[in-house]
Design a protein around this motif. Structure first.
Motif, short mmCIF file in Angstrom:
data_model
loop_
_atom_site.label_atom_id
_atom_site.label_comp_id
_atom_site.label_asym_id
_atom_site.label_seq_id
_atom_site.Cartn_x
_atom_site.Cartn_y
_atom_site.Cartn_z
N SER A 180 -1.66 2.19 9.12
CA SER A 180 -2.74 3.18 9.04
C SER A 180 -2.75 4.10 10.24
O SER A 180 -3.54 5.04 10.30
CB SER A 180 -4.10 2.47 8.96
N ASN A 217 -5.35 6.56 15.28
CA ASN A 217 -5.80 6.34 13.91
C ASN A 217 -5.36 7.53 13.06
O ASN A 217 -5.76 8.66 13.32
CB ASN A 217 -7.32 6.22 13.85
N ASP A 253 0.86 -1.18 0.00
CA ASP A 253 0.00 0.00 0.00
C ASP A 253 0.90 1.23 0.00
O ASP A 253 1.39 1.67 1.03
CB ASP A 253 -0.90 -0.01 1.25
N ALA A 265 -6.26 -2.11 13.70
CA ALA A 265 -6.32 -1.22 12.55
C ALA A 265 -5.44 -1.81 11.46
O ALA A 265 -4.51 -2.58 11.74
CB ALA A 265 -5.85 0.18 12.92
N PRO A 266 -5.70 -1.45 10.19
CA PRO A 266 -4.84 -1.95 9.11
C PRO A 266 -3.38 -1.54 9.32
O PRO A 266 -3.09 -0.51 9.93
CB PRO A 266 -5.43 -1.28 7.87
N LEU A 301 -6.95 6.11 8.54
CA LEU A 301 -8.12 5.25 8.36
C LEU A 301 -9.23 5.96 7.61
O LEU A 301 -9.53 7.12 7.88
CB LEU A 301 -8.66 4.77 9.71
N ARG A 302 -9.82 5.23 6.66
CA ARG A 302 -10.97 5.74 5.92
C ARG A 302 -12.25 5.26 6.61
O ARG A 302 -12.23 4.37 7.45
CB ARG A 302 -10.90 5.23 4.48
N ASP A 308 -14.65 3.40 5.74
CA ASP A 308 -15.00 1.99 5.63
C ASP A 308 -14.04 1.08 6.40
O ASP A 308 -14.24 -0.13 6.44
CB ASP A 308 -15.06 1.56 4.16
N GLU A 309 -13.01 1.65 7.02
CA GLU A 309 -12.05 0.85 7.79
C GLU A 309 -12.21 1.03 9.29
O GLU A 309 -11.49 0.39 10.07
CB GLU A 309 -10.61 1.26 7.41
N GLU A 369 2.13 -2.64 12.68
CA GLU A 369 0.81 -3.27 12.84
C GLU A 369 0.74 -3.94 14.20
O GLU A 369 1.69 -4.59 14.62
CB GLU A 369 0.57 -4.31 11.74
#
Length: 289
Positions: free
Chosen positions: A87, A167, A13, A83-84, A170-171, A173-174, A69
């Protein structure tokens, strides 16, 4: 496995690049400064758990552990934080206030970390970050309070491990929960994690040294005033869910010298709360945790 077909590759990413560890060390580790070491791991369960284990074996003050992560991040009341990868900022620091600060004043450390994080983010991200007692970080997303971070302090070895989770990119949808948010969603001018991490750690260095120089006196160091000024809980009607399944409702009127939240109840009493889950109540019918 090649980067193109590895979903967890550090290059999978490009909007979320890995942290530049040598650059962070050059910017943060200096003679006479608080930060003594900085390590970044690709993934771990919990930076607090890892650093606490090292502290039990003997660890110098000022160690910083960052994870790209976290798979088992922990918050208060055994809540999880996920969280991803890349991110957000997920890191822990080890502090040893020493004999100059009475142990009974160490309870200010999570509140100190909140003030330091909020002031650091104001400079580095251009985002107003409010503090929800005792350790949540709030931002405004479309006029609504959203939790974008949290702090967890735990005794370890001869000191305290303070973990901070934020965070960042983060979007919608996440998000892990409807009440969550991120710095990006709050309109941050920068979501560069290295810039943000340097800003928060430098701010933490400043506030910690000021507090320690005052012998841990939150009033003398300016910490108590700074926390109250940035605390979104003060002035709110709140419900405190206390240990032992006791519930207390009242107006949050002050942060006392021990870092406790003082509630003014309907019967005219003022009760300090030292631990519990706080719900901000809005009007007669609803609330925001």
């Amino acid at each position: 496995m090649t980067p193109s077909d590895a979903p967890h590759s550090r290059w999978s990413d490009l909007d979320r690049p890995p942290l530049n560890v040598p650059a962070l060390r050059r910017g943060l580790l200096r003679p006479g400064g608080l930060w003594a070491s900085l390590d970044v791991v690709e993934t771990t369960g919990s930076t607090n758990t890892d650093l606490a284990r090292r502290a039990a074996e003997g660890l110098a003050e000022g160690a910083v552990l960052v994870a790209e992560e976290q798979t088992a991040g922990r918050g208060r009341l055994d809540r999880t934080w996920t969280a991803p990868a890349r991110s957000g900022l997920f890191f822990s620091v080890f502090l040893t206030p020493g004999e100059g600060v009475p142990v009974q004043r160490w309870g200010w450390l999570p509140l100190l970390a909140g003030v330091a994080t909020a002031t650091g983010l104001a400079r580095a991200a251009g985002v107003d970050t409010a503090l929800k007692w005792p350790n949540d970080l709030l931002v405004a997303v479309d006029g609504e309070e959203r939790k974008t971070g949290g702090i967890l302090a735990e005794r370890a070895g001869n000191g305290v491990v303070v973990g901070i989770g934020l965070n960042v990119s983060l979007r919608a949808d996440e998000l892990p929960a409807p009440g969550a948010g991120s710095l990006a969603m709050a309109g941050a001018v920068s979501t560069d994690r290295e810039t943000l991490l340097r800003g928060v750690l430098r701010s933490l260095d400043h506030w910690y040294e000021q507090w320690r120089a005052a012998g841990g006196d939150a009033a003398a160091s300016g910490l108590q005033e700074a926390y109250a000024a940035g605390c979104a809980t003060l002035g709110q009607t709140v419900r405190a869910q206390l240990p032992g399944e006791r519930t207390l409702t009242g107006e949050a009127v002050a942060i006392d010298g021990d870092g406790r939240l003082v509630l003014s109840t309907d019967d005219g009493l003022q009760e300090p709360v030292s631990a519990g889950d706080i719900v901000h109540l809005r009007g007669a019918g609803g609330g925001l945790t």
